[in-house]
Design an enzyme around this catalytic site. Sequence first.
Site, mmCIF file in Angstrom:
data_model
loop_
_atom_site.group_PDB
_atom_site.id
_atom_site.type_symbol
_atom_site.label_atom_id
_atom_site.label_comp_id
_atom_site.label_asym_id
_atom_site.label_seq_id
_atom_site.Cartn_x
_atom_site.Cartn_y
_atom_site.Cartn_z
ATOM 1 C CB CYS A 78 35.285 -12.121 15.548
ATOM 2 S SG CYS A 78 34.853 -10.563 14.985
ATOM 3 C CD GLU A 79 40.121 -8.089 19.039
ATOM 4 O OE1 GLU A 79 40.753 -6.933 19.056
ATOM 5 O OE2 GLU A 79 41.205 -8.982 19.499
ATOM 6 C CG HIS A 80 36.721 -6.757 15.275
ATOM 7 N ND1 HIS A 80 37.533 -6.345 13.538
ATOM 8 C CD2 HIS A 80 37.731 -5.886 15.851
ATOM 9 C CE1 HIS A 80 38.801 -6.123 13.472
ATOM 10 N NE2 HIS A 80 38.938 -6.105 15.140
ATOM 11 C CG HIS A 81 31.520 -8.830 13.887
ATOM 12 N ND1 HIS A 81 32.479 -8.572 13.374
ATOM 13 C CD2 HIS A 81 30.534 -7.472 13.769
ATOM 14 C CE1 HIS A 81 32.646 -7.723 12.267
ATOM 15 N NE2 HIS A 81 31.441 -7.236 12.506
ATOM 16 C CD GLN A 120 42.454 -16.858 10.878
ATOM 17 O OE1 GLN A 120 41.401 -16.655 10.355
ATOM 18 N NE2 GLN A 120 43.531 -16.730 9.549
ATOM 19 C CG HIS A 148 36.936 -14.718 9.995
ATOM 20 N ND1 HIS A 148 37.727 -14.582 11.716
ATOM 21 C CD2 HIS A 148 37.982 -15.516 9.546
ATOM 22 C CE1 HIS A 148 39.058 -14.822 11.271
ATOM 23 N NE2 HIS A 148 38.823 -15.687 10.185
ATOM 24 C CB CYS A 150 32.095 -11.826 12.060
ATOM 25 S SG CYS A 150 34.179 -11.753 10.709
#
Length: 188
Positions: A78-81, A120, A148, A150
Amino acid sequence: MKETNVRQIEEAVRLILEAIGEDPNREGLLDTPKRVAKMYSEVFSGLEDDPKTYFETIFSEDHEELVLVKDIPFYSMCEHHLVPFFGHAHVAYLPKGGKVTGLSKLARAVEAVAKRPQLQERLTATVADSIVESLEPHGVMVVVEGEHMCMTMRGVKKPGAKTVTMAVRGVFEEDHTKRAEVLSFIKN
């Protein structure tokens, strides 16, 4: 192709360990920066990988019926976390003009796109668009089911929750019967 800066990752991991109050010189953590750098080199190896290259080998076959490869396992970050998400991709296309590709190429394209900091939704669309651009089929449908971390280990903490994304192109956009047929094959 840009080389992964392993040394810079190692330094960053040491800083993270120090920032959370750990001692990076502790026996169990001594090689952690190297291990993380090696892992990141592997899990982000798709950054420079164009999935369309997997569709350069095209075969001429008198076949314009459904081709579906389902349950393709994938692992991504995940590019956010920067924590993993993983699951299965299902890739279907209706060949046009006899243009087919090797079945393993569909799985390789999923893997290449997954091996980068990712969403995703983008993974799903990128695989579909790569097939459309390379094979020019009657239609493409990509369905991705992912869990996920996250959402599992932080935040809402709901292990087992699955996110489903779908990208439909061509005839699958227009013909709901054909779309339903592919979805029924995926479920079984």
